[in-house]
Design a protein around this motif. Structure first.
Motif, mmCIF file in Angstrom:
data_model
loop_
_atom_site.group_PDB
_atom_site.id
_atom_site.type_symbol
_atom_site.label_atom_id
_atom_site.label_comp_id
_atom_site.label_asym_id
_atom_site.label_seq_id
_atom_site.Cartn_x
_atom_site.Cartn_y
_atom_site.Cartn_z
ATOM 1 N N LEU B 20 0.924 -1.452 0.118
ATOM 2 C CA LEU B 20 0.149 -0.256 -0.055
ATOM 3 C C LEU B 20 0.890 1.729 -0.104
ATOM 4 N N GLY B 21 1.982 1.575 0.865
ATOM 5 C CA GLY B 21 2.744 2.464 0.777
ATOM 6 C C GLY B 21 3.539 2.554 -0.387
ATOM 7 N N TRP B 22 4.090 1.394 -1.024
ATOM 8 C CA TRP B 22 4.781 2.236 -2.460
ATOM 9 C C TRP B 22 3.304 2.556 -3.007
ATOM 10 N N ALA B 23 1.940 2.035 -3.293
ATOM 11 C CA ALA B 23 1.643 1.754 -4.033
ATOM 12 C C ALA B 23 1.086 3.397 -4.718
ATOM 13 N N VAL B 24 1.242 4.370 -2.961
ATOM 14 C CA VAL B 24 1.185 5.243 -2.911
ATOM 15 C C VAL B 24 1.765 6.287 -3.987
ATOM 16 N N LEU B 25 3.382 5.939 -2.921
ATOM 17 C CA LEU B 25 4.310 6.445 -3.832
ATOM 18 C C LEU B 25 4.846 5.954 -5.057
ATOM 19 N N THR B 384 2.000 14.334 -2.035
ATOM 20 C CA THR B 384 0.760 13.436 -1.629
ATOM 21 C C THR B 384 1.625 12.760 -0.684
ATOM 22 N N SER B 385 2.209 12.231 -0.759
ATOM 23 C CA SER B 385 2.461 10.298 0.505
ATOM 24 C C SER B 385 2.361 11.796 2.240
ATOM 25 N N LYS B 386 2.795 12.864 2.050
ATOM 26 C CA LYS B 386 3.437 13.397 3.509
ATOM 27 C C LYS B 386 1.675 13.950 4.094
ATOM 28 N N THR B 387 0.499 14.181 3.025
ATOM 29 C CA THR B 387 -0.904 13.974 3.274
ATOM 30 C C THR B 387 -1.223 12.910 4.200
ATOM 31 N N LEU B 388 -0.767 12.330 3.426
ATOM 32 C CA LEU B 388 -1.879 10.621 3.345
ATOM 33 C C LEU B 388 -0.416 9.997 4.634
ATOM 34 N N ARG B 389 0.400 10.014 4.829
ATOM 35 C CA ARG B 389 1.047 9.213 6.228
ATOM 36 C C ARG B 389 0.356 9.986 7.336
#
Lengths: 99, 454
Positions: B20-25, B384-389
């Motif tokens: 999931l993390g890699w998919a977002v990145l 993007t990842s900063k907001t989601l994490r």
């Protein structure tokens, strides 16, 4: 981070049942919410108007400082700071122990 | 029975948090690369689709607008939809029930928005009382009054949110920033910090005799490295209990506020100057935001040095998470017969999401190091990842609060050992960091201090 085995009542909040001498669970939650409402809508806005606090907030915002940042990437001022430090280090790398 | 069969590692939470993390990145990076082709600067087209709440002073509705006055509601819907899809896919991949998840997740997300709203009040925000504290508070208030409603329980997945958030977080841990301040920065942030971490942990084990090694480790790491982020990473790496993470964060935030206010006047009184003083602040105050606020009180140079030292220290988080996970599976989790585990057993026990975190960190470090264009693309993609994490961590803290009972927290406070550990560790941290900053900037590299002070 596994939790140790707990009684089901603990997992769902053991305070969910009424105890003698204490307000009912729903009343306890209502009291907490009322306290939050007063603190966030009355007390904190009043504190924000105190001139020293106002000055601190304005200063932080003007300098791109977000005191609630948990990592350097969350600081609005970081790209600017990073660029400035790069310029200083590249101008005199020997001063920083670099070649 | 199906339940008694060991779960395939491919269906584990660790592995799915990596996917999931890699998919977002990957999606963020791909979208940024496509949108930036031929453009003058890097553009991430997904940035506008996701949002955090804004700040507010007296009207909470002001939080629904960003700095430019635009509504953040579409962004909040974007965050909700993205995370709902992401974690539903994860649960389905792990062959877990997903039917009740959307409704439960919607309710949990509502509580998370409320926590963000509390954290966004400007007085709260500028005192460094960050969302982790309010998310825990919201969860604790519910679980310790009316009890966690059954409707919420399918979405209470603290570990899953933390691990997924950490894999995304890896993209922000850029190793090449290590030499940002040359050798003085390395000595202050990468020599003193691990020394303090190890000595504090040993002090907790052999002097205070703290029973829980994981609690000892989480407090030692959040005090010496970078507060909440380090606590989250270390707690996940050493499989600490949720109450231990809550306690460590509570202590850290309380002392951070005190140090943020007290250190600048003390530095002025000691006449340390903005370079040594800034380095002292950067190396000792737990939270990055509080470091910036305290450094800013010393002036422009103080802000520059404090935040840069903190940034170099921040990068340690990857190395610390990996080292803690290795130490835990090889030295702490011994076999029933007391023997050290073999390589296969180490691999089986190792928290795999740490590898996903490190891999993301290495990939984005290499991209960022590849040149100005690579650096710009990496920076735009991580928006993007900063907001989601951030939302993942907030969801995790609300979940932890919902699963925690005040009585369970109380047992950790018996004898005040966690508090003594923090105070003694921080005293050592203050002493060693000041000594190293003074040595580096006045004796070994005085020209570096002169350049920074110009």
């Amino acid at each position: 981070m596994p939790l140790p085995p707990l009684p089901s009542s603990a997992m769902s909040g053991s305070a969910s049942t009424s105890e003698p001498g204490r307000p009912a669970p729903g009343a306890r939650l209502a009291i907490c919410l009322a306290a939050i409402t007063v603190i966030w809508l009355v007390i904190l806005p009043a504190i924000a108007q105190v001139s020293t606090v106002r000055t601190m907030i304005d200063r932080h915002e003007a300098h791109g400082v977000d005191p609630s940042a948990k990592f350097y990437s969350e600081l609005p001022a970081m790209p600017m700071i990073s660029q400035r430090v790069d310029e200083i280090r590249r101008a005199e790398p020997e001063a920083f122990g670099l070649k | 029975m199906e339940e008694n069969r060991p779960r395939s590692p491919w269906r584990s939470e660790d592995v799915w948090s990596i996917w999931l993390g890699w998919a977002v990145l990957a999606v963020a990076l791909g979208a940024t690369m496509v949108a930036s082709t031929g453009a003058e600067k890097a553009v991430n087209p997904l940035t506008g689709m996701l949002a955090d709440l804004g700040g507010w002073v007296s009207n909470p509705l002001d939080a629904l607008r960003d700095k430019n006055g635009a509504s953040v509601l579409p962004g909040l819907v974007g965050v909700f939809a993205s995370l709902l899809v992401l974690f539903s896919v994860g649960l389905a991949g792990m062959r877990e029930r997903t039917r009740e998840f959307p409704l439960a997740f919607a309710a949990l997300f509502g509580l998370t928005v409320f926590a963000y709203l509390l954290a966004g009040q400007k007085v709260v925000k500028h005192l460094n009382l960050e969302y982790a504290l309010w998310a825990l508070t919201v969860g604790l208030l519910i679980s310790n009054t009316i009890g966690t409603p059954a409707i919420l329980k399918p979405a209470v997945r603290a570990e899953f949110y933390i691990k997924t958030g950490l894999v995304m977080f890896g993209a922000e841990v850029l190793f090449h920033q290590l030499l940002k301040l040359g050798l003085p920065g390395v000595f202050i942030a990468w020599v003193v910090t691990p020394t303090v971490l190890i000595l504090t942990y040993l002090f907790g084990q052999y002097v205070l005799k703290i029973e829980s090694k994981s609690l000892n480790l989480v407090i030692s790491a959040d005090m010496s490295v970078c507060g909440v982020s380090a606590a989250i990473a270390t707690a996940a790496a050493c499989k600490a209990k949720k109450e231990e993470l809550s306690l460590a964060i509570g202590i850290s935030l309380a002392f951070t506020v005190i140090m943020m206010v007290v250190m600048p006047p003390v530095i002025g009184w000691l006449e340390l100057g903005p370079v040594v003083g800034g380095a002292w602040i950067g190396g000792t105050i737990d939270s990055t935001g509080a470091v910036a606020a305290a450094g800013d009180a010393l002036g422009e140079t103080g802000l520059l040095v404090a935040t840069t030292v903190k940034m170099i220290q921040n990068i340690l988080i990857g190395a610390v998470a990996f080292a803690v996970a290795m130490y835990w599976v090889t030295c702490v989790e011994k076999s029933p017969d007391g023997a050290r585990p073999g390589l296969i057993e180490i691999w089986r026990r190792f928290p795999k999401f740490v590898l996903g975190f490190i891999a993301a960190s290495i990939a984005f470090s290499l991209l960022s190091k590849s040149g100005d264009q690579g650096e710009a693309i990496a920076s735009a993609a991580t928006a993007t990842s900063k907001t989601l994490r951030g939302w993942c961590f907030c969801l995790a803290f609300v979940s932890i609060g919902l699963e925690t009972n005040f009585r369970e927290l109380k047992q950790y406070l018996v004898g005040g050992k966690p508090l003594i550990l923090y105070v003694c560790g921080q005293a050592l941290n203050l002493t060693l960091t000041l000594a190293m900053a003074w040595l580096m900037f006045t004796k070994v590299y005085p020209n570096a201090a002169a350049s920074l002070a110009k």
